[in-house]
Enzyme design. Structure first.
Site, PDB file in Angstrom:
ATOM      1  N   ASP A 178      18.780 -50.795   5.662  1.00 18.26           N
ATOM      2  CA  ASP A 178      20.210 -50.653   5.913  1.00 18.26           C
ATOM      3  C   ASP A 178      20.518 -49.284   6.520  1.00 18.26           C
ATOM      4  O   ASP A 178      21.395 -49.152   7.384  1.00 18.26           O
ATOM      5  CB  ASP A 178      20.990 -50.851   4.609  1.00 18.26           C
ATOM      6  CG  ASP A 178      20.673 -52.178   3.947  1.00 18.26           C
ATOM      7  OD1 ASP A 178      20.493 -53.169   4.684  1.00 18.26           O
ATOM      8  OD2 ASP A 178      20.565 -52.224   2.712  1.00 18.26           O
ATOM      9  N   SER A 224      10.795 -57.600  -1.725  1.00 19.66           N
ATOM     10  CA  SER A 224      11.059 -59.042  -1.854  1.00 19.66           C
ATOM     11  C   SER A 224      12.536 -59.311  -2.120  1.00 19.66           C
ATOM     12  O   SER A 224      13.132 -58.753  -3.043  1.00 19.66           O
ATOM     13  CB  SER A 224      10.226 -59.629  -3.005  1.00 19.66           C
ATOM     14  OG  SER A 224       8.862 -59.320  -2.840  1.00 19.66           O
ATOM     15  N   HIS A 263      21.679 -54.515  -1.339  1.00 23.05           N
ATOM     16  CA  HIS A 263      20.927 -54.844  -0.125  1.00 23.05           C
ATOM     17  C   HIS A 263      21.164 -56.296   0.283  1.00 23.05           C
ATOM     18  O   HIS A 263      20.254 -57.070   0.491  1.00 23.05           O
ATOM     19  CB  HIS A 263      19.430 -54.596  -0.354  1.00 23.05           C
ATOM     20  CG  HIS A 263      18.573 -54.865   0.851  1.00 23.05           C
ATOM     21  ND1 HIS A 263      18.768 -54.240   2.059  1.00 23.05           N
ATOM     22  CD2 HIS A 263      17.520 -55.710   1.026  1.00 23.05           C
ATOM     23  CE1 HIS A 263      17.870 -54.674   2.924  1.00 23.05           C
ATOM     24  NE2 HIS A 263      17.105 -55.576   2.339  1.00 23.05           N
ATOM     25  N   ILE A 274       5.998 -59.309   6.887  1.00 20.37           N
ATOM     26  CA  ILE A 274       6.256 -57.905   6.591  1.00 20.37           C
ATOM     27  C   ILE A 274       4.959 -57.217   6.168  1.00 20.37           C
ATOM     28  O   ILE A 274       4.672 -56.093   6.577  1.00 20.37           O
ATOM     29  CB  ILE A 274       7.309 -57.753   5.471  1.00 20.37           C
ATOM     30  CG1 ILE A 274       8.642 -58.342   5.901  1.00 20.37           C
ATOM     31  CG2 ILE A 274       7.481 -56.283   5.082  1.00 20.37           C
ATOM     32  CD1 ILE A 274       9.659 -58.449   4.774  1.00 20.37           C
ATOM     33  N   GLY A 275       4.164 -57.905   5.374  1.00 24.61           N
ATOM     34  CA  GLY A 275       2.966 -57.312   4.792  1.00 24.61           C
ATOM     35  C   GLY A 275       1.968 -56.806   5.808  1.00 24.61           C
ATOM     36  O   GLY A 275       1.361 -55.737   5.623  1.00 24.61           O
TER      37      GLY A 275
END
Length: 337
Positions: free
Chosen positions: A155, A123, A184, A13-14
């Site tokens: 979402d 995270s 989430h 993701i980073g």
């Protein structure tokens, strides 16, 4: 000058998230921190001809806190995608013991080096990691509930995309901005298709198709995990979602635009509308709701939406609240034990 720090910048993701932030016109300094591989990521990004400068911060050992400190000092916005990814068969709860410790250590760094920064938590599991950060900042005496955001934007991104895919000839995903509230993970995710411009299309679906659509939003992450055959989870879409919320916060910081986004926040009474929201979600301290953003962070919780939900969505909310209570308690217990 806006400084943004990405903690976990070399991960799945980073990296794409850092790329998007690097391109943002309001960002003048991009600070990248990770425990592996971050110098290479920084070198790569530094060749891009946007106006932000890139620095990288790699600790020399487990005990080295100077790299994190230098990454964070002077940061206006901190985004945390750090942690291990979800693998096939793994629930978000399975991630807890590993990611909770990582997030707590990063929160301690924020408390010491940039306590006034806006903090975005990606995270997993967000339902528990956001309470961990809140308790850690409280312990340090620097907690401001208006500046802590759990990123649930993925979402919303999925909710917009998935309903559009049911009507490909007449809609596009960008036409929608579905409010997704609750938490989430799995059944804590409650998309409110009955409100706004999705209502008419949603009502045209039969009950089975409505249930299938809700389930797909709640468990959309599983599609990606399975499609990647164990090689990862949702990274690109999550990076986009994290950037989307960061972009809204940066716009609120630098303009007088009225911006509303959903986020998983602490329903602290210092925030307008939070006390009313808390009563409607059976006293939960954390919940994802639409909020009005401003120069100081969260200015107001738009709790009225809880009174507009359909009967079927009320049932979904009941399940979400029951699960969230346990998730939140788990995070608080970890942070305070």
């Amino acid at each position: 000058m806006v400084k943004v720090a990405v903690l976990g910048a070399a991960g799945g993701i980073g990296q794409p998230l850092s790329l998007l932030v690097k391109l943002h016109p309001a960002v003048k300094q991009l600070s990248l921190f990770d425990v592996v591989n971050v110098p290479g990521v920084g070198a790569d990004l530094s060749h891009i001809c946007s106006d932000s400068q890139t620095t990288t911060h790699l600790p020399s050992s487990r005990e080295d806190k100077t790299a994190l400190a230098s990454a964070l000092k002077g940061s206006d916005l901190v985004i945390i995608p750090a942690g291990v990814p979800r693998k096939p068969g793994m629930t978000r709860d399975d991630l807890f013991n590993i990611n909770a410790g990582i997030v707590k250590g990063l929160a301690e760094g924020i408390a010491e080096n940039c306590p006034k920064a806006f903090v975005l938590i990606i995270s997993n599991p967000v339902n528990s990691t956001v309470p961990i950060v809140a308790e850690t900042l409280k312990k340090a005496g620097v907690f401001d509930p208006k500046r802590l955001f759990g990123v649930t934007t993925l979402d919303i991104v999925r909710a917009n995309t998935f309903i559009s895919q049911l009507y490909p000839d007449s809609t596009t995903p960008s036409q929608f901005n579905i409010n997704v509230i609750g938490g989430h993970s799995g059944e804590t995710i409650v998309p409110l298709y009955s409100i706004g411009n999705s209502k008419k299309l949603y009502d045209e679906l039969d009950e089975e198709k409505q249930k299938a659509l809700i389930h797909r939003v709640q468990f959309g992450g599983d599609e990606v995990v399975q499609a990647k055959s164990g090689a990862g989870s949702a990274t690109l879409s999550m990076a986009y979602a994290g950037y989307k919320l960061a972009d809204s916060i940066l716009k609120a910081l630098t303009s007088s635009e009225s911006i509303v986004e959903c986020t998983f926040l602490n329903l602290d009474s210092s925030i307008k509308g939070a006390a009313e929201a808390k009563k409607l979600v059976k006293g939960l301290d954390f919940f994802s709701l639409p909020v009005l953003l401003g120069k100081n962070g969260i200015e107001e919780v738009k709790y009225e939406i809880l009174n507009e939900v359909s009967d079927s969505e009320k049932k979904l909310l009941g399940v979400a609240i029951e699960q969230l209570e346990k998730n939140i308690e788990k995070g608080v217990e970890f942070a305070t034990k």
